[in-house]
Motif scaffolding. Structure first.
Motif, PDB file in Angstrom:
ATOM      1  N   THR A   1     -16.129  26.266  -3.865  1.00 36.22           N
ATOM      2  CA  THR A   1     -14.920  25.504  -3.588  1.00 36.22           C
ATOM      3  C   THR A   1     -13.878  25.891  -4.623  1.00 36.22           C
ATOM      4  N   LEU A   2     -12.783  26.464  -4.157  1.00 39.50           N
ATOM      5  CA  LEU A   2     -11.696  26.909  -5.019  1.00 39.50           C
ATOM      6  C   LEU A   2     -10.604  25.848  -5.052  1.00 39.50           C
ATOM      7  N   GLY A   3     -10.045  25.605  -6.217  1.00 36.17           N
ATOM      8  CA  GLY A   3      -8.901  24.720  -6.314  1.00 36.17           C
ATOM      9  C   GLY A   3      -7.674  25.389  -5.711  1.00 36.17           C
ATOM     10  N   VAL A   4      -6.780  24.601  -5.157  1.00 31.90           N
ATOM     11  CA  VAL A   4      -5.539  25.106  -4.574  1.00 31.90           C
ATOM     12  C   VAL A   4      -4.377  24.498  -5.354  1.00 31.90           C
ATOM     13  N   SER A   5      -3.455  25.340  -5.790  1.00 33.33           N
ATOM     14  CA  SER A   5      -2.238  24.855  -6.457  1.00 33.33           C
ATOM     15  C   SER A   5      -1.250  24.431  -5.382  1.00 33.33           C
ATOM     16  N   GLY A   6      -0.906  23.157  -5.354  1.00 29.78           N
ATOM     17  CA  GLY A   6      -0.019  22.656  -4.305  1.00 29.78           C
ATOM     18  C   GLY A   6      -0.779  22.510  -3.009  1.00 29.78           C
ATOM     19  N   LYS A   7      -0.148  22.913  -1.921  1.00 26.05           N
ATOM     20  CA  LYS A   7      -0.815  22.851  -0.622  1.00 26.05           C
ATOM     21  C   LYS A   7      -0.608  24.165   0.100  1.00 26.05           C
ATOM     22  N   PRO A   8      -1.493  24.512   1.033  1.00 25.29           N
ATOM     23  CA  PRO A   8      -1.313  25.753   1.794  1.00 25.29           C
ATOM     24  C   PRO A   8       0.006  25.718   2.573  1.00 25.29           C
ATOM     25  N   ALA A   9       0.605  26.876   2.726  1.00 24.63           N
ATOM     26  CA  ALA A   9       1.834  26.985   3.511  1.00 24.63           C
ATOM     27  C   ALA A   9       1.490  27.583   4.875  1.00 24.63           C
ATOM     28  N   LEU A  10       1.963  26.935   5.924  1.00 24.13           N
ATOM     29  CA  LEU A  10       1.791  27.446   7.288  1.00 24.13           C
ATOM     30  C   LEU A  10       2.885  28.471   7.537  1.00 24.13           C
TER      31      LEU A  10
ATOM     32  N   SER B   1       0.843  -1.202   0.000  1.00 19.85           N
ATOM     33  CA  SER B   1       0.000   0.000   0.000  1.00 19.85           C
ATOM     34  C   SER B   1       0.871   1.242   0.000  1.00 19.85           C
ATOM     35  N   PHE B   2       0.391   2.262  -0.695  1.00 17.79           N
ATOM     36  CA  PHE B   2       1.117   3.522  -0.833  1.00 17.79           C
ATOM     37  C   PHE B   2       0.137   4.677  -0.652  1.00 17.79           C
ATOM     38  N   GLY B   3       0.535   5.661   0.119  1.00 22.69           N
ATOM     39  CA  GLY B   3      -0.282   6.860   0.268  1.00 22.69           C
ATOM     40  C   GLY B   3      -0.019   7.813  -0.890  1.00 22.69           C
ATOM     41  N   THR B   4      -1.061   8.492  -1.364  1.00 20.22           N
ATOM     42  CA  THR B   4      -0.888   9.472  -2.433  1.00 20.22           C
ATOM     43  C   THR B   4      -0.719  10.859  -1.828  1.00 20.22           C
ATOM     44  N   THR B   5      -0.190  11.761  -2.604  1.00 20.36           N
ATOM     45  CA  THR B   5      -0.053  13.145  -2.165  1.00 20.36           C
ATOM     46  C   THR B   5      -1.432  13.801  -2.177  1.00 20.36           C
ATOM     47  N   ALA B   6      -1.751  14.514  -1.127  1.00 29.89           N
ATOM     48  CA  ALA B   6      -3.059  15.158  -1.023  1.00 29.89           C
ATOM     49  C   ALA B   6      -3.198  16.282  -2.052  1.00 29.89           C
ATOM     50  N   THR B   7      -4.395  16.417  -2.571  1.00 33.26           N
ATOM     51  CA  THR B   7      -4.755  17.611  -3.326  1.00 33.26           C
ATOM     52  C   THR B   7      -5.634  18.441  -2.393  1.00 33.26           C
ATOM     53  N   TRP B   8      -5.609  19.757  -2.579  1.00 34.65           N
ATOM     54  CA  TRP B   8      -6.283  20.663  -1.655  1.00 34.65           C
ATOM     55  C   TRP B   8      -7.330  21.503  -2.366  1.00 34.65           C
ATOM     56  N   THR B   9      -8.384  21.831  -1.622  1.00 28.66           N
ATOM     57  CA  THR B   9      -9.373  22.806  -2.061  1.00 28.66           C
ATOM     58  C   THR B   9      -9.604  23.779  -0.912  1.00 28.66           C
ATOM     59  N   CYS B  10     -10.220  24.908  -1.231  1.00 26.16           N
ATOM     60  CA  CYS B  10     -10.587  25.883  -0.198  1.00 26.16           C
ATOM     61  C   CYS B  10     -12.063  26.214  -0.364  1.00 26.16           C
ATOM     62  N   THR B  11     -12.844  25.933   0.663  1.00 22.68           N
ATOM     63  CA  THR B  11     -14.267  26.213   0.651  1.00 22.68           C
ATOM     64  C   THR B  11     -14.524  27.553   1.327  1.00 22.68           C
ATOM     65  N   LEU B  12     -15.262  28.420   0.630  1.00 26.40           N
ATOM     66  CA  LEU B  12     -15.676  29.705   1.177  1.00 26.40           C
ATOM     67  C   LEU B  12     -17.200  29.754   1.199  1.00 26.40           C
ATOM     68  N   ALA B  13     -17.783  30.102   2.328  1.00 29.64           N
ATOM     69  CA  ALA B  13     -19.212  30.402   2.416  1.00 29.64           C
ATOM     70  C   ALA B  13     -19.300  31.899   2.657  1.00 29.64           C
ATOM     71  N   TYR B  14     -20.184  32.566   1.916  1.00 29.95           N
ATOM     72  CA  TYR B  14     -20.210  34.026   1.989  1.00 29.95           C
ATOM     73  C   TYR B  14     -21.597  34.569   1.688  1.00 29.95           C
ATOM     74  N   ALA B  15     -21.804  35.816   2.121  1.00 28.67           N
ATOM     75  CA  ALA B  15     -23.029  36.534   1.798  1.00 28.67           C
ATOM     76  C   ALA B  15     -22.873  37.139   0.414  1.00 28.67           C
ATOM     77  N   GLN B  16     -23.879  36.957  -0.431  1.00 27.48           N
ATOM     78  CA  GLN B  16     -23.827  37.541  -1.766  1.00 27.48           C
ATOM     79  C   GLN B  16     -24.022  39.059  -1.667  1.00 27.48           C
ATOM     80  N   ASP B  17     -23.217  39.783  -2.414  1.00 25.14           N
ATOM     81  CA  ASP B  17     -23.313  41.249  -2.497  1.00 25.14           C
ATOM     82  C   ASP B  17     -23.001  41.616  -3.937  1.00 25.14           C
ATOM     83  N   TRP B  18     -24.023  41.966  -4.687  1.00 23.81           N
ATOM     84  CA  TRP B  18     -23.851  42.316  -6.087  1.00 23.81           C
ATOM     85  C   TRP B  18     -23.864  43.825  -6.288  1.00 23.81           C
ATOM     86  N   SER B  19     -24.048  44.606  -5.223  1.00 19.69           N
ATOM     87  CA  SER B  19     -24.104  46.069  -5.320  1.00 19.69           C
ATOM     88  C   SER B  19     -22.752  46.736  -5.118  1.00 19.69           C
TER      89      SER B  19
END
Length: 137
Positions: free
Chosen positions: A123-132, A51-69
């Motif tokens: 849900t936004l795609g992330v290039s690579g992984k987030p950096a701490l 068995s081999f672990g794969t490298t994680a892919t990352w996404t970023c989920t944002l929930a927000y209030a819509q504001d079109w004005s």
């Protein structure tokens, strides 16, 4: 063995920068999510299992209030910059460490239900992984 203490945080004093703009007042959720799997190969003997672990892919989920004005609102920014790669910085707690990532902009929903605040989740795609990024002392 050392006992590691824990200092939980409550997400109520965050910073969220997308590109050059601050959007913490627009969001109710910021969540970086990894996704990884395990690949297994089996041979024809009971001990031939690998068995081999794969490298994680990352996404970023944002929930927000819509504001079109508002010209530079998060809703408008996501709509106008679809497909662009931009730098995002998320500070989960004021004064604490941050996370930076290059995200790929995706527009969110338009509209919603009667008698409620129009919200969206994207849900936004992330290039690579987030950096701490630790706090500099």
């Amino acid at each position: 063995m050392a006992t590691i203490t824990v200092e939980p945080i409550v997400l109520n004093d965050v910073t969220l920068t997308v590109g050059a703009d601050d959007y913490q007042a627009h969001v109710s959720q910021v969540e970086f999510v990894p996704s990884a799997s395990t690949v297994t190969w089996k041979g024809l003997t009971p001990t031939s299992v690998h068995s081999f672990g794969t490298t994680a892919t990352w996404t970023c989920t944002l929930a927000y209030a819509q504001d079109w004005s508002t010209a530079n609102s998060l809703s408008v920014y996501l709509f106008e910059n679809e497909g662009e790669s931009v730098e995002m910085t998320f500070v989960p707690k004021a004064g604490g460490p941050s996370f930076t990532a290059t995200v790929i902009i995706t527009p969110g929903a338009i509209g919603g239900s009667v008698d409620s605040v129009a919200v969206a989740t994207v849900t936004l795609g992330v290039s690579g992984k987030p950096a701490l990024v630790p706090v500099e002392e």
